[in-house]
Design a protein around this motif. Structure first.
Motif, short mmCIF file in Angstrom:
data_model
loop_
_atom_site.label_atom_id
_atom_site.label_comp_id
_atom_site.label_asym_id
_atom_site.label_seq_id
_atom_site.Cartn_x
_atom_site.Cartn_y
_atom_site.Cartn_z
N GLU A 1 65.01 54.10 64.14
CA GLU A 1 65.29 54.88 62.93
C GLU A 1 66.44 54.33 62.09
O GLU A 1 66.74 54.87 61.03
CB GLU A 1 65.61 56.35 63.30
CG GLU A 1 64.49 57.09 63.95
CD GLU A 1 64.42 56.84 65.46
OE1 GLU A 1 63.39 57.16 66.04
OE2 GLU A 1 65.39 56.31 66.04
N PRO B 1 66.99 51.88 59.94
CA PRO B 1 66.83 51.69 58.49
C PRO B 1 66.78 53.00 57.71
O PRO B 1 67.33 53.10 56.62
CB PRO B 1 65.51 50.93 58.36
CG PRO B 1 65.36 50.22 59.67
CD PRO B 1 65.94 51.16 60.68
N SER B 2 66.18 54.02 58.28
CA SER B 2 66.04 55.28 57.54
C SER B 2 67.31 56.13 57.56
O SER B 2 67.46 57.01 56.72
CB SER B 2 64.86 56.09 58.08
OG SER B 2 65.08 56.45 59.42
N PHE C 1 62.83 45.33 62.90
CA PHE C 1 62.63 46.50 62.05
C PHE C 1 61.52 46.35 61.02
O PHE C 1 61.28 47.27 60.24
CB PHE C 1 63.93 46.86 61.33
CG PHE C 1 65.04 47.21 62.28
CD1 PHE C 1 65.02 48.41 62.96
CD2 PHE C 1 66.07 46.34 62.53
CE1 PHE C 1 66.02 48.75 63.85
CE2 PHE C 1 67.08 46.66 63.42
CZ PHE C 1 67.05 47.87 64.09
N GLY D 1 61.83 47.60 56.76
CA GLY D 1 63.03 48.12 57.42
C GLY D 1 64.24 47.25 57.14
O GLY D 1 65.33 47.74 56.86
N THR E 1 65.37 47.75 53.58
CA THR E 1 66.09 49.03 53.47
C THR E 1 67.53 48.87 53.95
O THR E 1 68.46 49.34 53.29
CB THR E 1 65.37 50.12 54.29
OG1 THR E 1 64.05 50.30 53.76
CG2 THR E 1 66.12 51.44 54.23
#
Length: 88
Positions: free
Chosen positions: A32, A34-35, A61, A65, A68
């Motif tokens: 998670e 990158p988010s 990623f 990803g 990001t």
């Protein structure tokens, strides 16, 4: 995941934290990352992620990803080989 709501900008300035995520693609992969990278920065937790190469980060990623993470990074430090400078 760590989420914190209902805080002011003043409390953010007082409680800035920096976390170094060395070997982000090797030791403990956080799918998670990158988010949440930008989100944690917005609540005063500065994440510094370290990779051996762009290719390693993409492998870990995915291309989206990595993009990001790259776009959300406030500071970018490159210490690699000269032959990949054109990708920066």
């Amino acid at each position: 995941m760590l989420y914190r709501f209902g805080h002011s900008s003043a409390s953010q300035a007082r409680s800035r934290r920096t976390r170094r995520l060395d070997e982000s693609a090797n030791i403990v992969r956080w799918p998670e990352l990158p988010s949440v990278y930008s989100y944690y920065g917005s609540i005063g937790i500065i994440l510094n992620a370290y990779f051996q190469s762009r290719a390693q980060a993409i492998d870990a990623f995915g291309k989206d990803g990595w993009q990001t993470l790259w776009d959300a990074a406030a500071h970018r430090v490159y210490g690699g080989a000269r032959q990949v400078i054109e990708t920066l």
